[in-house]
Write a protein that holds these residues in place. Structure first.
Motif, mmCIF file in Angstrom:
data_model
loop_
_atom_site.group_PDB
_atom_site.id
_atom_site.type_symbol
_atom_site.label_atom_id
_atom_site.label_comp_id
_atom_site.label_asym_id
_atom_site.label_seq_id
_atom_site.Cartn_x
_atom_site.Cartn_y
_atom_site.Cartn_z
ATOM 1 N N GLU A 116 0.825 -1.204 0.000
ATOM 2 C CA GLU A 116 0.000 0.000 0.000
ATOM 3 C C GLU A 116 0.863 1.259 0.000
ATOM 4 O OE1 GLU A 116 -2.956 -0.008 -0.657
ATOM 5 O OE2 GLU A 116 -3.638 -2.022 -0.193
ATOM 6 N N ILE A 117 1.990 1.215 0.709
ATOM 7 C CA ILE A 117 2.916 2.351 0.694
ATOM 8 C C ILE A 117 3.478 2.556 -0.701
ATOM 9 C CG2 ILE A 117 5.188 3.126 1.469
ATOM 10 C CD1 ILE A 117 3.053 3.667 3.490
ATOM 11 N N TYR A 118 3.818 1.463 -1.382
ATOM 12 C CA TYR A 118 4.354 1.574 -2.743
ATOM 13 C C TYR A 118 3.322 2.168 -3.689
ATOM 14 C CZ TYR A 118 5.861 0.211 -7.399
ATOM 15 O OH TYR A 118 6.201 0.230 -8.726
ATOM 16 N N ARG A 119 2.081 1.698 -3.598
ATOM 17 C CA ARG A 119 1.055 2.211 -4.503
ATOM 18 C C ARG A 119 0.729 3.674 -4.210
ATOM 19 N NH1 ARG A 119 -3.774 -2.101 -5.335
ATOM 20 N NH2 ARG A 119 -3.856 -2.157 -3.059
ATOM 21 N N SER A 120 0.689 4.048 -2.941
ATOM 22 C CA SER A 120 0.427 5.454 -2.626
ATOM 23 C C SER A 120 1.575 6.339 -3.092
ATOM 24 C CB SER A 120 0.203 5.623 -1.116
ATOM 25 O OG SER A 120 1.367 5.287 -0.390
ATOM 26 N N THR A 121 2.817 5.840 -3.011
ATOM 27 C CA THR A 121 3.968 6.607 -3.494
ATOM 28 C C THR A 121 3.910 6.781 -5.012
ATOM 29 O OG1 THR A 121 5.329 5.774 -1.671
ATOM 30 C CG2 THR A 121 6.483 6.697 -3.573
ATOM 31 N N ALA A 122 3.523 5.714 -5.719
ATOM 32 C CA ALA A 122 3.420 5.792 -7.176
ATOM 33 C C ALA A 122 2.371 6.802 -7.600
ATOM 34 C CB ALA A 122 3.096 4.415 -7.749
ATOM 35 N N TRP A 123 1.224 6.803 -6.925
ATOM 36 C CA TRP A 123 0.181 7.761 -7.279
ATOM 37 C C TRP A 123 0.550 9.167 -6.830
ATOM 38 C CZ3 TRP A 123 -3.826 7.510 -10.513
ATOM 39 C CH2 TRP A 123 -4.191 6.248 -10.976
ATOM 40 N N ARG A 124 1.324 9.283 -5.763
ATOM 41 C CA ARG A 124 1.802 10.605 -5.352
ATOM 42 C C ARG A 124 2.711 11.188 -6.423
ATOM 43 N NH1 ARG A 124 0.594 15.012 -2.413
ATOM 44 N NH2 ARG A 124 2.258 16.411 -3.068
ATOM 45 N N THR A 125 3.511 10.354 -7.061
ATOM 46 C CA THR A 125 4.371 10.810 -8.156
ATOM 47 C C THR A 125 3.526 11.301 -9.331
ATOM 48 O OG1 THR A 125 6.081 9.233 -7.499
ATOM 49 C CG2 THR A 125 6.215 10.125 -9.724
ATOM 50 N N ARG A 126 2.414 10.611 -9.599
ATOM 51 C CA ARG A 126 1.540 11.048 -10.676
ATOM 52 C C ARG A 126 0.895 12.392 -10.351
ATOM 53 N NH1 ARG A 126 -2.225 6.658 -13.352
ATOM 54 N NH2 ARG A 126 -2.003 8.225 -15.001
ATOM 55 N N LEU A 127 0.599 12.634 -9.080
ATOM 56 C CA LEU A 127 0.089 13.948 -8.683
ATOM 57 C C LEU A 127 1.121 15.029 -8.973
ATOM 58 C CD1 LEU A 127 -1.614 13.243 -5.218
ATOM 59 C CD2 LEU A 127 -2.712 13.476 -7.440
ATOM 60 N N ASP A 128 2.377 14.749 -8.631
ATOM 61 C CA ASP A 128 3.439 15.725 -8.881
ATOM 62 C C ASP A 128 3.596 16.010 -10.366
ATOM 63 O OD1 ASP A 128 3.899 15.837 -6.175
ATOM 64 O OD2 ASP A 128 5.520 14.370 -6.204
ATOM 65 N N ASN A 129 3.355 14.994 -11.203
ATOM 66 C CA ASN A 129 3.493 15.192 -12.648
ATOM 67 C C ASN A 129 2.507 16.225 -13.174
ATOM 68 O OD1 ASN A 129 5.580 13.361 -12.873
ATOM 69 N ND2 ASN A 129 4.259 11.639 -13.414
ATOM 70 N N THR A 130 1.244 16.136 -12.773
ATOM 71 C CA THR A 130 0.262 17.105 -13.268
ATOM 72 C C THR A 130 0.568 18.507 -12.747
ATOM 73 O OG1 THR A 130 -1.175 16.314 -11.473
ATOM 74 C CG2 THR A 130 -1.638 15.515 -13.686
ATOM 75 N N THR A 131 1.047 18.601 -11.521
ATOM 76 C CA THR A 131 1.451 19.915 -11.004
ATOM 77 C C THR A 131 2.606 20.473 -11.812
ATOM 78 O OG1 THR A 131 0.765 19.279 -8.767
ATOM 79 C CG2 THR A 131 2.224 21.167 -8.969
ATOM 80 N N ASN A 132 3.565 19.627 -12.139
ATOM 81 C CA ASN A 132 4.701 20.072 -12.953
ATOM 82 C C ASN A 132 4.250 20.544 -14.330
ATOM 83 O OD1 ASN A 132 6.425 19.410 -10.854
ATOM 84 N ND2 ASN A 132 6.947 17.400 -11.685
ATOM 85 N N TRP A 133 3.273 19.850 -14.917
ATOM 86 C CA TRP A 133 2.763 20.282 -16.219
ATOM 87 C C TRP A 133 2.139 21.670 -16.122
ATOM 88 C CZ3 TRP A 133 -0.352 15.149 -17.198
ATOM 89 C CH2 TRP A 133 0.560 14.105 -17.426
ATOM 90 N N ALA A 134 1.369 21.900 -15.076
ATOM 91 C CA ALA A 134 0.717 23.200 -14.901
ATOM 92 C C ALA A 134 1.751 24.308 -14.711
ATOM 93 C CB ALA A 134 -0.234 23.157 -13.703
ATOM 94 N N VAL A 135 2.762 24.056 -13.895
ATOM 95 C CA VAL A 135 3.798 25.070 -13.654
ATOM 96 C C VAL A 135 4.604 25.328 -14.916
ATOM 97 C CG1 VAL A 135 5.892 25.563 -12.349
ATOM 98 C CG2 VAL A 135 3.928 24.565 -11.189
ATOM 99 N N ALA A 136 4.987 24.245 -15.609
ATOM 100 C CA ALA A 136 5.774 24.408 -16.837
ATOM 101 C C ALA A 136 4.968 25.125 -17.916
ATOM 102 C CB ALA A 136 6.235 23.043 -17.343
ATOM 103 N N GLY A 137 3.693 24.787 -18.045
ATOM 104 C CA GLY A 137 2.857 25.453 -19.041
ATOM 105 C C GLY A 137 2.686 26.927 -18.753
ATOM 106 N N LEU A 138 2.496 27.271 -17.476
ATOM 107 C CA LEU A 138 2.369 28.682 -17.117
ATOM 108 C C LEU A 138 3.673 29.418 -17.364
ATOM 109 C CD1 LEU A 138 0.767 31.003 -15.915
ATOM 110 C CD2 LEU A 138 1.434 30.216 -13.634
ATOM 111 N N GLY A 139 4.792 28.784 -17.059
ATOM 112 C CA GLY A 139 6.085 29.421 -17.329
ATOM 113 C C GLY A 139 6.296 29.673 -18.807
ATOM 114 N N LEU A 140 5.873 28.715 -19.650
ATOM 115 C CA LEU A 140 6.005 28.891 -21.100
ATOM 116 C C LEU A 140 5.106 30.019 -21.594
ATOM 117 C CD1 LEU A 140 7.103 27.913 -23.821
ATOM 118 C CD2 LEU A 140 5.221 26.243 -23.894
ATOM 119 N N ALA A 141 3.874 30.079 -21.094
ATOM 120 C CA ALA A 141 2.951 31.145 -21.503
ATOM 121 C C ALA A 141 3.481 32.515 -21.088
ATOM 122 C CB ALA A 141 1.580 30.897 -20.891
ATOM 123 N N MET A 142 4.039 32.603 -19.894
ATOM 124 C CA MET A 142 4.598 33.875 -19.435
ATOM 125 C C MET A 142 5.813 34.271 -20.274
ATOM 126 S SD MET A 142 4.253 33.275 -15.315
ATOM 127 C CE MET A 142 5.292 34.686 -14.922
#
Length: 246
Positions: free
Chosen positions: A27-53
């Motif tokens: 369960e710790i492994y699966r929660s860590t894997a999904w936590r990484t996927r959460l970080d990915n979408t946040t990174n996309w949002a930050v990178a996209g905003l940086g590109l637009a700016m």
């Protein structure tokens, strides 16, 4: 095989404790894997905003439209992340359930507290898995913890763009005029921006005060701040234990 009457409880044997330990690791492994996927979408949002700016601030005569369009894309990422958070919350809740009801009593020397019903709740969740949080609440949590800051930077970047480019504004009328995009007048663009950000601010507050986890956290802090003689006694019942899944 040892027969256990219906409704009776017994201590886990060594093999079962070992199986629980492996289950916890899974369960710790699966929660860590999904936590990484959460970080990915946040990174996309930050990178996209940086590109637009970068595009909008590259030249004084560049349009502020990329920053505005990025606001829509940020909301799309927010919905993606909220959906992933619901999966993450399932595995995190199971791990926390075992930590609170199995490992914590063991560390205190109380052994396995099998009579509280926590194993039954966990077993039911494995037999009939379901989300422990609604999409509405998941969006609110990710908005308050991450995306509110990204949307704030996006709004400030847009205001900064039309204030300083191509030259600093000298009046409010000029500010409104610069906000215009194509045939859409500046008044409509600014009004849409106020409504857009206002809706998310209200949404963040509504989901905050309707979130059982926030309410439970406030109750725990309140009980901890009271003298021990005044703190309410904790009742180890099945209904009380189920609230930990929130």
């Amino acid at each position: 095989m040892m027969y256990v009457p219906t409704g009776a409880t017994r201590e886990f044997n060594a093999a079962e404790i070992g199986a629980l330990a492996h289950l916890y690791r899974g369960e710790i492994y699966r929660s860590t894997a999904w936590r990484t996927r959460l970080d990915n979408t946040t990174n996309w949002a930050v990178a996209g905003l940086g590109l637009a700016m970068s595009i909008s601030f590259s030249r004084p005569d560049a349009s502020a439209l990329p920053i505005l369009l990025m606001g829509v894309l940020i909301v799309v990422f927010l919905f993606f992340e909220a959906r992933r958070y619901r999966y993450f919350n399932v595995f995190r809740a199971r791990a926390r359930w075992m930590e609170t009801n199995f490992y914590a009593p063991m560390l205190l020397g109380k052994g396995c507290m099998c009579g509280t019903g926590w194993a039954k709740v966990l077993s039911q969740d494995y037999r009939e898995p379901q989300y422990h949080i609604t999409l509405f609440r998941a969006i609110g949590r990710r908005l308050r913890r991450t995306y509110a800051y990204i949307l704030t930077i996006q709004a400030l970047a847009y205001l900064g763009k039309i204030i300083i480019h191509p030259t600093p504004v000298t009046s409010f009328g000029e500010f409104v005029q610069r906000a215009a995009i194509g045939p859409i007048p500046g008044e409509a663009i600014l009004a849409a921006g106020v409504v857009f950000n206002g809706v998310w601010i209200i949404f963040a507050f509504v989901t905050y005060y309707s979130d059982p986890e926030i309410e439970s956290r406030h109750r725990r802090r309140s009980s901890q701040s009271r003298p021990r003689s005044m703190a309410p006694a904790r009742r180890e019942s099945l209904s009380g234990l189920q609230h930990g899944f929130e």
